[in-house]
Design a protein around this motif. Sequence first.
Motif, mmCIF file in Angstrom:
data_model
loop_
_atom_site.group_PDB
_atom_site.id
_atom_site.type_symbol
_atom_site.label_atom_id
_atom_site.label_comp_id
_atom_site.label_asym_id
_atom_site.label_seq_id
_atom_site.Cartn_x
_atom_site.Cartn_y
_atom_site.Cartn_z
ATOM 1 N N GLU A 1 -18.648 7.270 18.834
ATOM 2 C CA GLU A 1 -18.096 6.740 17.578
ATOM 3 C C GLU A 1 -17.961 5.218 17.629
ATOM 4 O O GLU A 1 -18.352 4.508 16.691
ATOM 5 C CB GLU A 1 -16.736 7.384 17.308
ATOM 6 C CG GLU A 1 -16.112 6.914 15.992
ATOM 7 C CD GLU A 1 -14.800 7.624 15.696
ATOM 8 O OE1 GLU A 1 -14.223 7.367 14.615
ATOM 9 O OE2 GLU A 1 -14.362 8.432 16.547
ATOM 10 N N GLU A 2 -17.422 4.690 18.725
ATOM 11 C CA GLU A 2 -17.246 3.237 18.819
ATOM 12 C C GLU A 2 -18.594 2.511 18.811
ATOM 13 O O GLU A 2 -18.748 1.445 18.214
ATOM 14 C CB GLU A 2 -16.481 2.889 20.088
ATOM 15 C CG GLU A 2 -15.029 3.394 20.082
ATOM 16 C CD GLU A 2 -14.299 2.990 21.342
ATOM 17 O OE1 GLU A 2 -14.943 2.314 22.200
ATOM 18 O OE2 GLU A 2 -13.114 3.330 21.482
ATOM 19 N N GLN B 1 -19.931 2.428 15.267
ATOM 20 C CA GLN B 1 -19.213 1.455 14.449
ATOM 21 C C GLN B 1 -19.653 0.032 14.782
ATOM 22 O O GLN B 1 -19.827 -0.807 13.888
ATOM 23 C CB GLN B 1 -17.716 1.614 14.673
ATOM 24 C CG GLN B 1 -17.140 2.911 14.116
ATOM 25 C CD GLN B 1 -15.667 3.087 14.427
ATOM 26 O OE1 GLN B 1 -15.057 2.256 15.157
ATOM 27 N NE2 GLN B 1 -15.072 4.151 13.903
ATOM 28 N N THR C 1 -23.052 -0.542 13.292
ATOM 29 C CA THR C 1 -22.961 -0.675 11.842
ATOM 30 C C THR C 1 -22.468 -2.061 11.457
ATOM 31 O O THR C 1 -23.010 -2.714 10.542
ATOM 32 C CB THR C 1 -22.031 0.401 11.271
ATOM 33 O OG1 THR C 1 -22.511 1.692 11.641
ATOM 34 C CG2 THR C 1 -21.938 0.316 9.763
ATOM 35 N N ALA C 2 -21.465 -2.530 12.180
ATOM 36 C CA ALA C 2 -20.936 -3.862 11.903
ATOM 37 C C ALA C 2 -21.978 -4.935 12.193
ATOM 38 O O ALA C 2 -22.100 -5.934 11.461
ATOM 39 C CB ALA C 2 -19.677 -4.102 12.730
ATOM 40 N N ILE D 1 -24.677 9.960 13.112
ATOM 41 C CA ILE D 1 -23.287 10.061 12.652
ATOM 42 C C ILE D 1 -22.937 11.502 12.353
ATOM 43 O O ILE D 1 -21.834 11.984 12.676
ATOM 44 C CB ILE D 1 -23.083 9.172 11.412
ATOM 45 C CG1 ILE D 1 -23.227 7.694 11.792
ATOM 46 C CG2 ILE D 1 -21.721 9.429 10.778
ATOM 47 C CD1 ILE D 1 -23.160 6.755 10.595
ATOM 48 N N ARG E 1 -20.115 13.736 14.413
ATOM 49 C CA ARG E 1 -18.940 14.301 13.754
ATOM 50 C C ARG E 1 -18.910 15.825 13.827
ATOM 51 O O ARG E 1 -17.840 16.417 13.987
ATOM 52 C CB ARG E 1 -18.910 13.859 12.296
ATOM 53 C CG ARG E 1 -18.656 12.358 12.132
ATOM 54 C CD ARG E 1 -18.732 11.956 10.677
ATOM 55 N NE ARG E 1 -18.450 10.508 10.513
ATOM 56 C CZ ARG E 1 -18.525 9.868 9.331
ATOM 57 N NH1 ARG E 1 -18.850 10.553 8.225
ATOM 58 N NH2 ARG E 1 -18.272 8.573 9.285
#
Length: 265
Positions: free
Chosen positions: A201-202, A205, A208-209, A226, A230
């Motif tokens: 997850e990290e 993220q 994505t950033a 993703i 999940r």
Amino acid sequence: MENLQTLPIDIQTSKLLDWLLDRRHCNLKWQSTVMGIREKINAAIQDMPENQEIKQLLSGSYIHYFHCLRIVEILRGTEASSKNIFGRYSSQRMKDWQEIVSLYEADNVYLAEMASLLSRSVSYEGPALRKQVAKAQQLQQELSRREVECQSSAADLRERYYAACKQYGITGENVARELQALVKDLPTVLGEVGKDAATLEEHIQLYTAFTNFVCEWSEPVLPLLIFVQRRGNTTFYEWRTGEVPTVVERPVMEEAPPDTVTEET
């Protein structure tokens, strides 16, 4: 002093027939006599006893004087019952072949014929056979070379085959069954991948950033990753519709035939 008549005479093969004719050992018209003898031989071979050696003699391409002598020797055994008290044979077979031998020996016709056959064999058949032998030896060498190349290629392909099997994690003894076994383990492997994806997850993220900052990317990135992160190992139906299926039917795999690959020694 050694008898001069027993000394050998050195005569060229190509001149042997001329030597016999010039010294009148044979008649100049021997060829016409041989033609008559050939006709009698063709007539005589139509009525022969059942004998394996005679069949082998008659199977030759050309029956000459010495063949006829051997046939007479054989007939003395097969036609022994037709011999009278005077030592003569009443068998027509025996009479025919004895006549053929007598015609050959008259004026030494057999010498002229054998000299002609010998000269022909030395001048034509011998060189032709040597050419055939040389051609056969060349072909043998070529086939031996190709055999070595095929063996080398087979060894290389065998190594590549087992290297590919090792890459897929199989032994190669039965490829179909071993690959099916790997397919059976696939759900477990995918389940572990789904569990491992949950820890990303990290990372997702951060990526994505990064894309939003560098490329000003407004659309979702890594949608499949993703989803797996999940929900874990799910079905394609759930990925497309977002709904969990009520029933999941796994395909039934047929057992592969027991064919094995063995290495030749």
